[in-house]
Motif scaffolding. Structure first.
Motif, short mmCIF file in Angstrom:
data_model
loop_
_atom_site.label_atom_id
_atom_site.label_comp_id
_atom_site.label_asym_id
_atom_site.label_seq_id
_atom_site.Cartn_x
_atom_site.Cartn_y
_atom_site.Cartn_z
N THR A 82 0.86 -1.19 0.00
CA THR A 82 0.00 0.00 0.00
C THR A 82 0.89 1.24 0.00
N ARG A 83 0.29 2.35 -0.38
CA ARG A 83 1.01 3.62 -0.35
C ARG A 83 1.42 3.97 1.08
N GLU A 105 7.40 10.41 -2.67
CA GLU A 105 6.63 11.36 -3.48
C GLU A 105 6.06 10.61 -4.67
N VAL A 106 5.12 11.25 -5.35
CA VAL A 106 4.58 10.65 -6.56
C VAL A 106 5.67 10.72 -7.62
N GLY A 111 4.03 5.90 -9.77
CA GLY A 111 4.00 5.27 -8.46
C GLY A 111 4.31 6.26 -7.35
N TYR A 112 4.48 5.74 -6.15
CA TYR A 112 4.80 6.53 -4.96
C TYR A 112 6.08 5.93 -4.40
N SER A 113 7.13 6.72 -4.31
CA SER A 113 8.45 6.15 -4.09
C SER A 113 9.35 7.06 -3.29
N GLY A 114 10.17 6.46 -2.43
CA GLY A 114 11.21 7.19 -1.70
C GLY A 114 12.43 6.31 -1.58
N TRP A 129 2.86 1.03 -6.34
CA TRP A 129 2.20 1.48 -7.55
C TRP A 129 0.94 0.63 -7.73
N GLN A 130 -0.16 1.28 -8.01
CA GLN A 130 -1.43 0.55 -8.10
C GLN A 130 -1.43 -0.51 -9.21
N ASP A 131 -0.58 -0.33 -10.21
CA ASP A 131 -0.58 -1.29 -11.32
C ASP A 131 0.29 -2.52 -11.07
#
Lengths: 143, 143
Positions: A82-83, A105-106, A111-114, A129-131
């Motif tokens: 999950t995010r 960050e987006v 995706g959402y990544s750090g 990432w939702q995909d």
């Protein structure tokens, strides 16, 4: 060659310190105690190993320097489910002594990544990432 | 944090060249063609990705140099199923343009092991040891 990466070994300056980071800080499982010569962590698919950096360089070739580069050219990615889990894992890594080098960050790819650095400068991405879909063993579905 | 390394990304100087090395030379499977922006290879457990080294450095942090270090401090290990397969995989890597940095030999820990560098200086160990056991998915049995 069968498509298989069996072990990823990270060279570390202080093995007991690195074991404590991954075992006690991040909660990964190992049978290694603080005075182990090498530590193996069971992860889904590929084993993570920690080994003294100078001995790892010497093991590969006597010509290698054990100096720590600014950037190894290698990143490891932990894909979260999950995010929210991205933020939680980054916070866990920071609490364990790691350094956040890029707050989540987006990302340009959606995706959402750090990123965090471990105690020896190895870079980990934590991303969602939702995909992305997971296989039953936790690995990513890759076409 | 679930124990999972989802992706290992190797930074490369010339992405089409690196794709050809891993896809055509080593025979790993990818849907990436020569003009891909990134290449993902499906391997058991952890996905191998290739990405331009300068973009990878920039993606992590604007402060990182994309210079190639002599030794990244990271090694990837492919554990073979037989001793003979170690020699075969090293020969395959050399035929594909890789460099043998350590010919296979009996290692101090009892196994049989050698190392090659890929076209971008990433180190792969190819190893076999009679005491290593495989799970059904090809991953190593790690206690």
């Amino acid at each position: 060659m069968e498509p298989r990466i069996s072990i990823i070994t990270l060279g570390v300056a202080d093995l007991p310190r690195a074991i404590r980071f991954y075992r006690d800080g991040l909660g990964l499982k190992t049978t290694a105690d603080d005075d182990a010569d090498i530590a193996f962590f069971r992860t889904s698919g590929t084993c993570l190993a920690l080994y003294p950096r100078d001995l790892l360089a010497e093991e590969v070739s006597p010509d290698l320097s054990a100096d720590v580069p600014v950037f190894s050219g290698v990143t490891l990615a932990h894909v979260a489910r999950t995010r929210e889990e991205v933020d939680a894992v980054l916070a866990l890594a920071e609490a364990a002594g790691g350094t956040i080098v890029k707050a989540a960050e987006v990302a340009f790819w959606g995706g959402y990544s750090g990123y965090f650095r471990d105690l020896d400068g190895h870079f980990w991405e934590v991303a969602w990432w939702q995909d992305w879909e997971f296989n039953s063993d936790g690995s990513l579905v890759i076409e």
